[in-house]
Design a protein around this motif. Sequence first.
Motif, PDB file in Angstrom:
ATOM      1  N   ALA A  84      -1.503  15.092 -12.386  1.00  0.00           N
ATOM      2  CA  ALA A  84      -1.464  15.185 -13.843  1.00  0.00           C
ATOM      3  C   ALA A  84      -0.048  15.325 -14.394  1.00  0.00           C
ATOM      4  CB  ALA A  84      -2.314  16.373 -14.309  1.00  0.00           C
ATOM      5  N   GLU A  85       0.904  15.781 -13.565  1.00  0.00           N
ATOM      6  CA  GLU A  85       2.266  16.033 -14.049  1.00  0.00           C
ATOM      7  C   GLU A  85       3.265  14.945 -13.687  1.00  0.00           C
ATOM      8  OE1 GLU A  85       2.735  18.494 -16.088  1.00  0.00           O
ATOM      9  OE2 GLU A  85       0.625  19.045 -15.830  1.00  0.00           O
ATOM     10  N   GLY A  86       2.870  13.999 -12.847  1.00  0.00           N
ATOM     11  CA  GLY A  86       3.813  12.954 -12.444  1.00  0.00           C
ATOM     12  C   GLY A  86       3.643  12.583 -10.986  1.00  0.00           C
ATOM     13  N   TRP A  87       4.668  11.971 -10.399  1.00  0.00           N
ATOM     14  CA  TRP A  87       4.547  11.548  -9.006  1.00  0.00           C
ATOM     15  C   TRP A  87       4.594  12.763  -8.085  1.00  0.00           C
ATOM     16  CZ3 TRP A  87       7.858  12.021  -4.798  1.00  0.00           C
ATOM     17  CH2 TRP A  87       9.136  12.497  -5.059  1.00  0.00           C
ATOM     18  N   ILE A  88       3.857  12.669  -6.987  1.00  0.00           N
ATOM     19  CA  ILE A  88       3.835  13.781  -6.020  1.00  0.00           C
ATOM     20  C   ILE A  88       4.207  13.324  -4.606  1.00  0.00           C
ATOM     21  CG2 ILE A  88       2.308  15.387  -7.193  1.00  0.00           C
ATOM     22  CD1 ILE A  88      -0.061  14.108  -5.826  1.00  0.00           C
ATOM     23  N   TYR A  89       3.837  12.077  -4.250  1.00  0.00           N
ATOM     24  CA  TYR A  89       4.157  11.566  -2.919  1.00  0.00           C
ATOM     25  C   TYR A  89       4.553  10.100  -3.016  1.00  0.00           C
ATOM     26  CZ  TYR A  89       1.316  15.625  -1.653  1.00  0.00           C
ATOM     27  OH  TYR A  89       0.790  16.891  -1.556  1.00  0.00           O
ATOM     28  N   ARG A  90       5.564   9.712  -2.225  1.00  0.00           N
ATOM     29  CA  ARG A  90       5.957   8.311  -2.115  1.00  0.00           C
ATOM     30  C   ARG A  90       6.130   7.972  -0.650  1.00  0.00           C
ATOM     31  NH1 ARG A  90      10.049   9.074  -6.556  1.00  0.00           N
ATOM     32  NH2 ARG A  90       9.100   8.224  -8.457  1.00  0.00           N
ATOM     33  N   ALA A  91       5.871   6.707  -0.337  1.00  0.00           N
ATOM     34  CA  ALA A  91       6.061   6.276   1.047  1.00  0.00           C
ATOM     35  C   ALA A  91       6.163   4.758   1.097  1.00  0.00           C
ATOM     36  CB  ALA A  91       4.902   6.748   1.930  1.00  0.00           C
ATOM     37  N   GLN A  96       7.118  -2.815  -1.632  1.00  0.00           N
ATOM     38  CA  GLN A  96       6.465  -2.338  -0.407  1.00  0.00           C
ATOM     39  C   GLN A  96       6.457  -0.808  -0.349  1.00  0.00           C
ATOM     40  OE1 GLN A  96       5.083  -4.573   2.543  1.00  0.00           O
ATOM     41  NE2 GLN A  96       4.724  -5.268   0.439  1.00  0.00           N
ATOM     42  N   LYS A  97       5.884  -0.228  -1.409  1.00  0.00           N
ATOM     43  CA  LYS A  97       5.801   1.232  -1.441  1.00  0.00           C
ATOM     44  C   LYS A  97       4.539   1.645  -2.168  1.00  0.00           C
ATOM     45  CE  LYS A  97       8.285   2.049  -5.796  1.00  0.00           C
ATOM     46  NZ  LYS A  97       9.443   2.697  -6.439  1.00  0.00           N
ATOM     47  N   VAL A  98       4.124   2.879  -1.941  1.00  0.00           N
ATOM     48  CA  VAL A  98       2.997   3.466  -2.652  1.00  0.00           C
ATOM     49  C   VAL A  98       3.443   4.794  -3.234  1.00  0.00           C
ATOM     50  CG1 VAL A  98       2.091   4.625  -0.588  1.00  0.00           C
ATOM     51  CG2 VAL A  98       0.567   4.165  -2.520  1.00  0.00           C
ATOM     52  N   THR A  99       2.982   5.084  -4.441  1.00  0.00           N
ATOM     53  CA  THR A  99       3.293   6.348  -5.097  1.00  0.00           C
ATOM     54  C   THR A  99       1.999   6.963  -5.597  1.00  0.00           C
ATOM     55  OG1 THR A  99       5.402   5.410  -5.859  1.00  0.00           O
ATOM     56  CG2 THR A  99       4.674   7.469  -6.875  1.00  0.00           C
ATOM     57  N   PHE A 100       1.807   8.225  -5.268  1.00  0.00           N
ATOM     58  CA  PHE A 100       0.632   8.966  -5.730  1.00  0.00           C
ATOM     59  C   PHE A 100       1.050   9.878  -6.887  1.00  0.00           C
ATOM     60  CE2 PHE A 100      -0.701   7.515  -1.658  1.00  0.00           C
ATOM     61  CZ  PHE A 100      -2.081   7.471  -1.680  1.00  0.00           C
ATOM     62  N   TYR A 101       0.156   9.978  -7.881  1.00  0.00           N
ATOM     63  CA  TYR A 101       0.448  10.755  -9.080  1.00  0.00           C
ATOM     64  C   TYR A 101      -0.640  11.789  -9.322  1.00  0.00           C
ATOM     65  CZ  TYR A 101       3.699   6.947 -10.171  1.00  0.00           C
ATOM     66  OH  TYR A 101       4.709   6.017 -10.117  1.00  0.00           O
ATOM     67  N   ILE A 151      -4.498  11.722  -8.965  1.00  0.00           N
ATOM     68  CA  ILE A 151      -5.331  11.033  -9.943  1.00  0.00           C
ATOM     69  C   ILE A 151      -5.286   9.531  -9.740  1.00  0.00           C
ATOM     70  CG2 ILE A 151      -5.570  10.515 -12.423  1.00  0.00           C
ATOM     71  CD1 ILE A 151      -4.696  13.351 -13.002  1.00  0.00           C
ATOM     72  N   MET A 152      -4.129   9.025  -9.330  1.00  0.00           N
ATOM     73  CA  MET A 152      -4.006   7.594  -9.083  1.00  0.00           C
ATOM     74  C   MET A 152      -2.948   7.322  -8.035  1.00  0.00           C
ATOM     75  SD  MET A 152      -1.847   5.965 -12.286  1.00  0.00           S
ATOM     76  CE  MET A 152      -2.623   6.906 -13.596  1.00  0.00           C
ATOM     77  N   ALA A 153      -3.078   6.165  -7.407  1.00  0.00           N
ATOM     78  CA  ALA A 153      -2.072   5.666  -6.477  1.00  0.00           C
ATOM     79  C   ALA A 153      -1.669   4.281  -6.957  1.00  0.00           C
ATOM     80  CB  ALA A 153      -2.613   5.603  -5.054  1.00  0.00           C
ATOM     81  N   ILE A 154      -0.363   4.013  -6.966  1.00  0.00           N
ATOM     82  CA  ILE A 154       0.137   2.705  -7.378  1.00  0.00           C
ATOM     83  C   ILE A 154       0.902   2.100  -6.204  1.00  0.00           C
ATOM     84  CG2 ILE A 154       1.561   1.405  -8.987  1.00  0.00           C
ATOM     85  CD1 ILE A 154       1.086   3.532 -11.061  1.00  0.00           C
ATOM     86  N   VAL A 155       0.440   0.944  -5.765  1.00  0.00           N
ATOM     87  CA  VAL A 155       1.106   0.210  -4.683  1.00  0.00           C
ATOM     88  C   VAL A 155       1.929  -0.901  -5.311  1.00  0.00           C
ATOM     89  CG1 VAL A 155       0.779  -1.227  -2.638  1.00  0.00           C
ATOM     90  CG2 VAL A 155      -0.757   0.716  -3.063  1.00  0.00           C
TER      91      VAL A 155
END
Length: 540
Positions: free
Chosen positions: A77-84, A70-75, A61-65
């Motif tokens: 509906a239930e919370g974070w799913i991927y980080r890098a 120096q990281k990105v987290t994708f979310y 639903i959203m990505a927060i950089v």
Amino acid sequence: MVHRTTTAQTTGAMRRWGQPAFVTFAAMVTLASLTAGVAAKEQRPVAAVEATAPRTAGEPIMAIVSIKAQKVTFYDAEGWIYRAPVSSGVKGRETPAGVFALVEKDKDHHSTMYDDAWMPNMQRITWNGIALHGGPLPGYAASHGCVRMPYDFAEKLFDKTRIGMRVIIAPNDAAPVDFTHPALFVPNAQAIAAAPARADKLSREAADAAKAADEAKKASVAATKEAALFTPASLRKLQQIKTRADAAVALADKTLAAAKTDQAKSRAEDLKQKAVAKAAEASTQFEAAQGDAKPKLDAAAAAKDAAKAAETKKADSQKAATEAKLALEPVSVYISRATQKLYVRRNTHKPWADGGEVFDSSIEVPVTIRDPDKPIGTHIYTAMARNDAGGLRWTEVSIDDGDNARNALDRVTIPQDVLDRIAPTAVARSSIIISDEPLSAETNYRTEFVAVLSNQPQGGFITRKPTRPMMNDDMVASGDDGFGFFSQRSWNPQSGTQYGYPQYGNPQAPAQYGNPYYGNPQAANPRRRGGQYYWQSQDW
């Protein structure tokens, strides 16, 4: 010299203190060094590590950089799913912090700005060249403004995202937190349930109205063509033909009367008979035209009125069908303290020839903000999913200083007619953004909202040529499918206006809402807002 003097003074002091004092001083220095080292380690951001949530991931639903981490987290509906980890823009070409959304995706993109540089799995967030893509990660900011992600990570995410997904670029660490507030949209269960059938019904009615308008137009053209024979000019022409025919008969009579020989009389008689026949035909045509003129002209006028009415019904039907279709889509609202306006956007999913999709921008109204001179910050409220009660579960992300998220919503009064149009059918992924910032000029008919934090470095934004503003000629055939309102926006480089106001960043621009225009280096403004508003297009 300064260091040597300081050292000498310190050594002299040690001699005066004696051995015990020296030992004590050394211990103090060692402890201070250890403490300083621990403090420095605590201040240094922990290196981001690629990770996947230990559960089945839903649609992002959203990505927060985070620029700081120096990281990105994708979310989902239930919370974070991927980080890098990521690599953002270097000093002078910094990745702009702000609010964005995906506007285009290209699996195998090559830059035309940087020597055909490979930018695999590119997900664009501005048309002037800011994007998320795979690239080398040296462990620090190293790009020219884009957000580089690990190659494999970018490939994994590419097929999971879609146009319109929110991308938040924060100066510091930020994460969505659960949030409730009476001002957040509360959908109506009956309206939600009825929305698909209503959209289908209005779509069929719009198609029928379009067909009827085409038929009425053809009938009007035919009636006008037929009535053209009976215009005053046409009647005068027929009258002139009759007059000439009557004159020919009179001349034939004179010729016959003057004939002396049988042969001459015979020729004159033939001429008279022909002239009389032509005169009779001309008289019949003129008299018939006189009799038919009014009914034919009245019929043409009626057909023209009918075609006009049918065209109006077609436009109204298309507008209603478009509204009903858009009601099935997530709605995004942007409220700007800078412009004191509220903007609404939805993705029409209409593809654009040059890339991306067209976004609806038909709602733009003044909004009331309490204490308009007081900073409000930048807050993103997102409907993550339906809750058990049939409403929406919301989260909030704040990325700029100002009021807190709750007070920010308290200060805004959304017009009731806007709420009536969008709240009943609000669905998951809908959002409300409240910000001190005006919309960047990078917001156009192929973007959702683009807003850049003016108190953060924007080098990667400023060094790129701006996107060419939309001209009316760009919108060919847009009215045929109900999206003709895009041509109503005044993206006119001659007048230097956007949304009907002088363009931000114009040093000659007058004041707006009592404040000098943002981006004007001569303007007295308590918050720096330099260099984020542009014109011209660029491929990158």
